[in-house]
Structure formats: structure tokens, C-alpha cells
Design a protein around this motif. Structure first.
Motif, short mmCIF file in Angstrom:
data_model
loop_
_atom_site.label_atom_id
_atom_site.label_comp_id
_atom_site.label_asym_id
_atom_site.label_seq_id
_atom_site.Cartn_x
_atom_site.Cartn_y
_atom_site.Cartn_z
N GLU A 193 -29.15 23.41 19.81
CA GLU A 193 -27.75 23.72 19.05
C GLU A 193 -27.30 22.15 18.74
N LEU A 194 -27.13 21.09 19.56
CA LEU A 194 -26.58 19.81 19.10
C LEU A 194 -27.48 19.02 18.38
N LEU A 225 -27.17 20.28 14.86
CA LEU A 225 -25.74 19.82 14.21
C LEU A 225 -25.99 18.21 13.87
N LYS A 265 -25.47 16.80 9.74
CA LYS A 265 -24.57 15.50 9.69
C LYS A 265 -25.12 14.11 9.48
N ILE A 310 -19.11 13.38 16.11
CA ILE A 310 -19.48 14.70 15.98
C ILE A 310 -19.70 15.66 17.04
N LEU A 311 -20.21 14.96 18.17
CA LEU A 311 -20.46 15.76 19.36
C LEU A 311 -19.34 15.92 20.16
N GLU A 341 -16.44 16.61 18.90
CA GLU A 341 -15.52 17.31 18.13
C GLU A 341 -16.19 18.75 18.06
N CYS A 342 -17.19 18.95 18.39
CA CYS A 342 -17.95 20.34 18.14
C CYS A 342 -17.67 21.26 19.33
N ASN A 377 -18.98 21.27 23.16
CA ASN A 377 -18.35 20.36 23.89
C ASN A 377 -16.92 20.53 24.16
N LYS A 378 -16.14 20.99 23.46
CA LYS A 378 -14.73 21.36 23.32
C LYS A 378 -14.70 22.53 24.56
N ASN A 436 -21.93 14.18 24.82
CA ASN A 436 -21.09 13.51 23.73
C ASN A 436 -21.69 12.42 23.36
#
Length: 413
Positions: free
Chosen positions: A121-122, A125, A129, A208-209, A211-212, A215-216, A227
Motif C-alpha cells: 500500500e505504501l 503511494l 507521488k 508523503i508517508l 501524512e497518509c 500512518n496516521k 514514515n
């Protein structure tokens, strides 16, 4: 004679005061490894060539008999082979960890032990980006992924994140190799341009990581966030002879591991790559499935390289209790069933057991020191060593071997 190497990654250690100044191998309950030490012969092996970093990619390649000065291209290309990415001539392939940065330092090298699905998933992303015609992220396993830089230059200094827990990450950013002079005729980027690009990706990945949503959510649940990316171990496509070409005794062989790096070495070595369901590279791996896969492979092939990663991960995390458990798991759930099976066969099987390097729990990083090994096969005349550990094996009859000497010796049995 068939052969199996059972490798406990990072299993060797130093004496620990809390364990009565015993090493973890001395302290752990490992009756089958100790029994094989009594019934077989032991020694120690230098697995890291002079001038090389004590990484698993170096040590495992050396254990299999390869000259690192001739074949070494870094960790990234080996993992590319395992993933199934066919490197192009202009590719620079780097291992790309998803790590945890906290309070300005590297907290861990694994982003909180991600699942492969979470890692994917990361990675997707990041590709969305940051990907371009020059930059491509490719999903690997768990926190271990791949970064391809088209036209990248391998002459850069990258810090393996597992070697620097608790250290300020900014001081570890990538830089050109000292004394490296770029070829002005080369179509590749300069080393400085490559370092600048990778450092820019590291900085952008943190935003990017961080704020996804994934990770939040982890932060809200007081879990480590994955992150930041951390690229390292870069290289071009390696040129390696197969083991069958190097050792005529190996007509067919297999590698069994949960780790892309080891699968990649096996791919270039001409081994069949066996993937076991539930194999994780951690202490919760499918030990029974890996043992059975090794037994099944030995029934039809000449050589098996069975790799267990869990002790290394526990060592990097500084977890003494868990590392002891991983040694005991390897003994009871890998060595015991394999030995009890093959000792009944008409075709003799030679069992070799060793780590690739120590990963001391109190240091939490690899060190370049000799590792203890066992050799057992039906009819072997034992030496006087009674236990398998770093201290006992100093007295082993094989003495101190270096690099390819281990595999050369093993293939003569």
C-alpha cells in the motif's frame, strides 16, 4: 551424498552479562544442534572478505563459495532477481526499506514490522507521488522493497538502516564514494547527482508517508509509523556462475527463504526458489512448512540452502528473550525434523548448520567475526567438541576456514 545448509541468519552473538556471561547459543536449549556437534565435526568460518561490509548479502554469497571481489553488486540487484524484476543495463537497483524515524533519529529499520500488504500500500503511494521515467518503486516483502533509478550511479555511500538504530538520520544521508571520479564519457548520472536524487526522495517520502491515513492511524494507536524510505545496497546486474557450474556435485538444488535477498542469491546461483506459505522472516514464520519443504526438496535434488531470518531480526531489535526463542525454534522445529527424517534414508545426507554473521543483541548490528559451524553426515568420525556455540567450536577439528573454503570442503564430502 546430498547436502543441506541450514543457516540461522545473525544467530551468533557475544557473551551477555544478564545470561551469566554466556552467549545466546550457549544459553539456549538446543539439544539437536548440540547432539550434531557431538556426533559430527565443528569449526569456525570467516564469512566477510576484507574490505566488505558485514551484510547478509556478502556473507551468504561467500558461504556459497563465491568470490565477492568478482560478483558483488550490492543487495538491490539480488532482491530485484527475487522479486522477478529483470534489470536493464542502465538500471541502478537499491534495497528500499520502509523505516521509522522519530525525534530526529532512526528508531527502527522495519517501520514497525509491516505486513507485505501494508508495505505494498505504501509502495504504491510512493510510486504515484514520486515515480517517474527515472524512478520506480517495486513491492518486495514486508518492509523490504526495491527502488530502481534509471541511469543511476552505484558509486555512492549508503548507510544500511539496521546498522544505525538510534542515530540521527540527517547525518546518514547518501553521499558520493570518497575518491570516486566520474567518467565524463559515461551516460549515467554522476555519483553526486545520484546521491542528490536519492536524498530528495528520502525527504519527500517523509512528508508523503507521514501524512497518509495508514500512518496516521498507526500513530493514533501508538504504533511505529513507516514514515520514511531508506535506500541502500545499490548495484548493477551481477554476473555469477551457477553453483552447478562451480560444483559438479550439484546437478539440481533449491533455496528456501522468506527474504528477497536470499532468493535473489539463489536465483543467480541457479537454484530453484521455493516459497513456503506463511514464511515471514520473523519468529512467527512457518518453521514446520520450511522444514517439510527442505525434506521434500532433498528427496529429488542434490542440494538445499535453507535460510531462517528470525534471529537476525531479534538481534537488530535488541530482544534477548526473542532471539533465544528463535535459536530454540530453529533447533526444535527445523533441525530436529530434518535430522530425524534424513538419518533413515538410504541416500546419505550431509547437514551443515551455521549463521552468516553475528548480530549481537547488545549492539543491534552485524559484526565481522568468525561464526561457528557444524558438519554431520552418516559415518563421520566426530571431533571432541560437545556443544554448538561460539566458544566450543574454537576447538573444532575443521579449525578456522575462510570464505569459499567452507563450500569447497562441503562439496568434497
Amino acid at each position: 551424498m546430498k547436502h543441506i545448509i541450514i543457516l540461522g541468519d545473525g544467530m551468533a552473538d557475544h557473551a551477555v552479562r544478564a545470561l551469566g556471561n554466556k552467549t545466546l547459543l550457549q544459553y539456549a536449549d538446543k539439544p539437536y544442534m548440540d547432539m550434531l556437534a557431538r556426533k559430527g565435526k565443528t569449526g569456525r568460518l570467516i564469512t566477510i572478505p576484507e574490505g566488505f561490509h558485514p551484510g547478509s548479502e556478502v556473507a551468504n554469497t561467500a558461504i556459497l563459495g563465491y568470490d565477492l571481489n568478482k560478483v558483488y553488486e550490492g543487495r538491490g540487484p539480488l532482491e530485484a532477481a527475487s522479486i522477478g524484476y529483470e534489470m536493464q543495463p542502465d538500471d541502478l537497483a537499491l534495497r528500499c526499506n520502509l523505516i521509522t524515524i522519530e525525534n530526529g533519529v532512526i528508531k527502527n529499520h522495519h517501520g514497525g514490522h509491516l505486513t507485505t500488504e501494508e508495505g505494498d500500500e505504501l509502495v504504491q503511494l510512493l510510486n504515484k507521488k514520486l515515480g517517474s521515467d527515472k524512478v520506480k518503486f517495486i513491492t518486495g516483502i514486508q518492509y523490504r522493497h526495491l527502488l530502481i533509478i534509471k541511469g543511476g550511479n552505484k558509486h555512492i555511500e549508503c548507510a544500511p538502516p539496521h546498522d544505525h538504530p538510534g542515530e540521527p538520520w540527517k547525518e546518514l544521508l547518501i553521499k558520493p564514494e570518497k575518491n570516486w571520479v566520474d567518467n565524463p564519457q559515461s551516460e549515467r548520472m554522476t555519483a553526486q547527482e545520484t546521491a542528490d536524487l536519492l536524498n530528495d526522495l528520502i525527504l519527500k517520502s517523509q512528508k508523503i508517508l507521514g501524512e497518509c491515513p495508514f500512518n496516521k492511524n498507526r500513530h493514533a494507536n501508538h504504533q511505529d509509523m513507516a514514515n520514511c524510505i531508506w535506500p541502500w545496497g545499490g548495484g548493477y546486474r551481477p554476473e555469477m556462475d551457477t553453483l552447478a557450474h562451480k560444483y559438479p556435485q550439484i546437478k539440481t538444488g533449491s533455496v528456501i527463504s522468506a527474504v528477497d535477498l536470499i532468493r535473489g542469491i539463489g536465483h543467480y546461483a541457479g537454484l530453484n526458489v521455493i516459497k513456503v506459505k506463511g514464511a515471514t522472516g520473523l519468529a512467527n514464520t512457518n518453521y514446520e512448512g520450511k522444514a517439510q519443504a527442505a525434506i521434500d526438496a532433498l528427496k529429488k535434488e542434490d542440494f538445499v540452502f535453507l535460510h531462517l531470518e528470525a534471529s537476525d531480526e531479534a538481534g537488530h531489535d535488541g530482544d534477548i528473550d526473542l532471539k533465544i526463542k528463535t535459536i530454540e525454534y530453529l533447533d526444535h522445529r527445523i533441525v530436529e525434523p530434518i535430522y530425524n527424517e534424513v538419518k533413515t534414508w538410504n541416500t546419505p545426507v550431509c547437514i551443515a548448520i551455521l549463521p552468516d554473521h553475528p548480530t549481537p543483541v547488545e549492539i543491534r548490528t552485524h559484526v565481522s567475526e568468525p561464526v561457528p559451524f557444524i558438519i554431520w553426515y552418516p559415518g563421520i568420525v566426530p571431533d571432541n567438541v560437545q556443544l554448538y556455540d561460539e566458544i566450543s567450536c574454537v576447538n573444532g577439528s575443521y579449525g578456522l576456514l575462510k570464505l569459499h573454503e567452507f563450500m569447497d570442503m562441503l562439496m568434497k564430502i
